[in-house]
Design a protein around this motif. Structure first.
Motif, PDB file in Angstrom:
ATOM      1  N   VAL A  77      -9.756  -0.313 -11.270  1.00 22.70           N
ATOM      2  CA  VAL A  77     -10.163   0.696 -10.463  1.00 22.70           C
ATOM      3  C   VAL A  77      -8.793   1.263  -9.900  1.00 22.70           C
ATOM      4  N   ILE A  78      -8.461   2.656 -10.087  1.00 22.80           N
ATOM      5  CA  ILE A  78      -7.717   3.239  -9.440  1.00 22.80           C
ATOM      6  C   ILE A  78      -7.937   4.453  -8.747  1.00 22.80           C
ATOM      7  N   THR A  79      -7.334   4.739  -7.654  1.00 18.04           N
ATOM      8  CA  THR A  79      -7.724   5.901  -6.822  1.00 18.04           C
ATOM      9  C   THR A  79      -6.404   6.753  -6.663  1.00 18.04           C
ATOM     10  N   PRO A  80      -5.966   7.463  -7.649  1.00 21.17           N
ATOM     11  CA  PRO A  80      -4.518   8.392  -7.670  1.00 21.17           C
ATOM     12  C   PRO A  80      -4.619   9.481  -6.671  1.00 21.17           C
ATOM     13  N   ALA A 123       0.925  -1.094   0.089  1.00 21.63           N
ATOM     14  CA  ALA A 123      -0.041  -0.006   0.010  1.00 21.63           C
ATOM     15  C   ALA A 123       0.862   1.392  -0.096  1.00 21.63           C
ATOM     16  N   ASP A 124       0.558   2.188  -0.865  1.00 20.48           N
ATOM     17  CA  ASP A 124       1.080   3.300  -0.586  1.00 20.48           C
ATOM     18  C   ASP A 124       0.542   4.147   0.674  1.00 20.48           C
ATOM     19  N   PRO A 125       1.414   5.241   0.914  1.00 17.43           N
ATOM     20  CA  PRO A 125       0.939   6.128   2.019  1.00 17.43           C
ATOM     21  C   PRO A 125      -0.566   6.822   1.543  1.00 17.43           C
ATOM     22  N   SER A 126      -1.116   6.991   2.569  1.00 15.88           N
ATOM     23  CA  SER A 126      -2.559   7.817   2.173  1.00 15.88           C
ATOM     24  C   SER A 126      -2.284   9.317   2.344  1.00 15.88           C
ATOM     25  N   PRO A 127      -2.983  10.060   1.408  1.00 17.10           N
ATOM     26  CA  PRO A 127      -2.924  11.448   1.656  1.00 17.10           C
ATOM     27  C   PRO A 127      -2.725  12.118   3.092  1.00 17.10           C
ATOM     28  N   ASN A 128      -3.356  11.257   3.822  1.00 18.94           N
ATOM     29  CA  ASN A 128      -3.382  11.868   5.513  1.00 18.94           C
ATOM     30  C   ASN A 128      -1.830  11.701   6.077  1.00 18.94           C
ATOM     31  N   GLU A 129      -1.050  10.801   5.326  1.00 20.65           N
ATOM     32  CA  GLU A 129       0.139  10.581   5.955  1.00 20.65           C
ATOM     33  C   GLU A 129       1.237  11.545   5.415  1.00 20.65           C
ATOM     34  N   ILE A 130       0.865  12.523   4.339  1.00 22.77           N
ATOM     35  CA  ILE A 130       1.727  13.194   3.907  1.00 22.77           C
ATOM     36  C   ILE A 130       2.990  13.862   4.879  1.00 22.77           C
ATOM     37  N   SER A 131       2.694  14.167   6.046  1.00 23.05           N
ATOM     38  CA  SER A 131       3.655  14.421   7.086  1.00 23.05           C
ATOM     39  C   SER A 131       4.613  13.423   7.369  1.00 23.05           C
ATOM     40  N   SER A 132       4.585  12.139   7.165  1.00 28.50           N
ATOM     41  CA  SER A 132       5.441  11.179   7.252  1.00 28.50           C
ATOM     42  C   SER A 132       6.524  11.215   5.716  1.00 28.50           C
ATOM     43  N   LYS A 175       9.295  20.131   1.218  1.00 29.57           N
ATOM     44  CA  LYS A 175       7.723  19.689   1.750  1.00 29.57           C
ATOM     45  C   LYS A 175       6.698  19.548   0.492  1.00 29.57           C
ATOM     46  N   VAL A 176       5.972  18.547   0.723  1.00 23.02           N
ATOM     47  CA  VAL A 176       4.849  18.423  -0.341  1.00 23.02           C
ATOM     48  C   VAL A 176       3.470  18.244   0.484  1.00 23.02           C
ATOM     49  N   ALA A 177       2.695  18.456  -0.661  1.00 25.13           N
ATOM     50  CA  ALA A 177       1.136  18.596  -0.195  1.00 25.13           C
ATOM     51  C   ALA A 177       0.658  17.519  -1.113  1.00 25.13           C
ATOM     52  N   ALA A 178      -0.586  16.951  -0.871  1.00 28.04           N
ATOM     53  CA  ALA A 178      -1.267  16.192  -1.451  1.00 28.04           C
ATOM     54  C   ALA A 178      -2.355  16.716  -2.276  1.00 28.04           C
ATOM     55  N   TYR A 179      -2.503  16.323  -3.724  1.00 27.07           N
ATOM     56  CA  TYR A 179      -3.481  16.790  -4.509  1.00 27.07           C
ATOM     57  C   TYR A 179      -4.486  15.414  -4.684  1.00 27.07           C
ATOM     58  N   THR A 180      -5.719  15.503  -3.964  1.00 25.33           N
ATOM     59  CA  THR A 180      -6.553  14.448  -4.047  1.00 25.33           C
ATOM     60  C   THR A 180      -7.900  14.524  -4.837  1.00 25.33           C
ATOM     61  N   ASP A 181      -7.958  15.606  -5.600  1.00 25.47           N
ATOM     62  CA  ASP A 181      -9.173  15.560  -6.085  1.00 25.47           C
ATOM     63  C   ASP A 181      -9.592  14.857  -7.425  1.00 25.47           C
ATOM     64  N   LEU A 182      -8.634  14.104  -7.736  1.00 28.84           N
ATOM     65  CA  LEU A 182      -8.916  13.256  -9.006  1.00 28.84           C
ATOM     66  C   LEU A 182     -10.012  12.204  -8.814  1.00 28.84           C
ATOM     67  N   GLY A 183      -9.987  11.748  -7.373  1.00 27.89           N
ATOM     68  CA  GLY A 183     -10.945  10.742  -7.153  1.00 27.89           C
ATOM     69  C   GLY A 183     -10.671   9.379  -7.851  1.00 27.89           C
ATOM     70  N   PHE A 231      -1.214   5.742  -5.641  1.00 35.76           N
ATOM     71  CA  PHE A 231      -2.486   4.987  -5.687  1.00 35.76           C
ATOM     72  C   PHE A 231      -2.873   4.491  -4.260  1.00 35.76           C
ATOM     73  N   SER A 232      -4.041   5.234  -3.883  1.00 41.34           N
ATOM     74  CA  SER A 232      -4.480   4.640  -2.622  1.00 41.34           C
ATOM     75  C   SER A 232      -5.493   3.350  -2.972  1.00 41.34           C
ATOM     76  N   GLU A 233      -5.772   3.254  -4.373  1.00 41.73           N
ATOM     77  CA  GLU A 233      -6.385   2.040  -4.733  1.00 41.73           C
ATOM     78  C   GLU A 233      -5.934   1.543  -5.948  1.00 41.73           C
ATOM     79  N   TYR A 234      -5.785   0.427  -6.401  1.00 40.53           N
ATOM     80  CA  TYR A 234      -5.308  -0.305  -7.573  1.00 40.53           C
ATOM     81  C   TYR A 234      -5.724  -1.506  -7.534  1.00 40.53           C
ATOM     82  N   ILE A 235      -6.937  -1.924  -8.227  1.00 42.19           N
ATOM     83  CA  ILE A 235      -7.600  -3.024  -8.130  1.00 42.19           C
ATOM     84  C   ILE A 235      -7.942  -3.501  -9.573  1.00 42.19           C
ATOM     85  N   PHE A 236      -7.776  -4.951 -10.176  1.00 43.82           N
ATOM     86  CA  PHE A 236      -8.134  -5.269 -11.305  1.00 43.82           C
ATOM     87  C   PHE A 236      -9.411  -6.209 -10.776  1.00 43.82           C
TER      88      PHE A 236
END
Length: 162
Positions: free
Chosen positions: A84-87, A38-47, A55-63, A155-160
């Motif tokens: 199904v991908i949630t980038p 699993a990739d880090p979630s956008p909430n884990e950007i501080s890590s 420093k980076v920020a997360a762009y999560t509006d792609l859905g 990718f928060s989600e990457y499923i075939f």
């Protein structure tokens, strides 16, 4: 009499479980065959920010993005596989102008991702591996951006779906 029946049922069920397990393993199916790290979630950007000076920020509006892969054998009427991908993207923290560009080009970025997965078969995508796919998408997305560059694709989600 009841104890003998219960013992026979337990022996029968144990035999079925052991036989099924052996048969499943003999066929080559492994329980964790297609699991991904699993990739880090956008909430884990501080890590992520602790690991780099920039420093980076997360762009999560792609859905969530759904795409259909190219069929393995189009001549044999083989069906495509849904993916199904949630980038989400990382970009320089505090760059509001670049954030606005990402927001304006959200549909373009989603189109790049959908097209990428639609142009490849499931086997091709599995051979490429997830890190290579992310790097290819990173390069292609950055070519469309003019006010800055994203630093990574996650990718928060990457499923075939089969």
């Amino acid at each position: 009499m009841r104890n003998k029946i219960l013992i026979l049922i337990i022996i029968f069920l144990s035999f079925m479980i052991i036989t099924g397990t052996i048969a499943g393993l003999a066929k080559g199916h492994r329980p964790a065959e297609n699991l991904r790290t699993a990739d880090p979630s956008p909430n884990e950007i501080s890590s992520l920010n602790k690991k780099t000076e920039n420093k980076v920020a997360a762009y999560t509006d792609l859905g969530q993005i759904r795409a259909v892969t190219k069929p393995e054998n189009p001549d044999e009427n083989e069906s495509s596989i849904a993916v199904v991908i949630t980038p989400w993207l990382s970009y320089p923290e505090g760059d509001t102008v670049f954030f606005e560009e990402l927001s304006r080009k959200r549909l373009v970025i989603k189109g790049i991702i959908q097209t990428f997965f639609s142009d490849h078969t499931q086997k091709e995508l599995q051979i490429l591996t997830e890190p290579v796919i992310k790097n290819l998408l990173l390069e292609e997305i950055n070519q469309k951006l003019s006010l800055g560059k994203i630093s990574a694709v996650y990718f928060s989600e990457y499923i075939f779906l089969q």
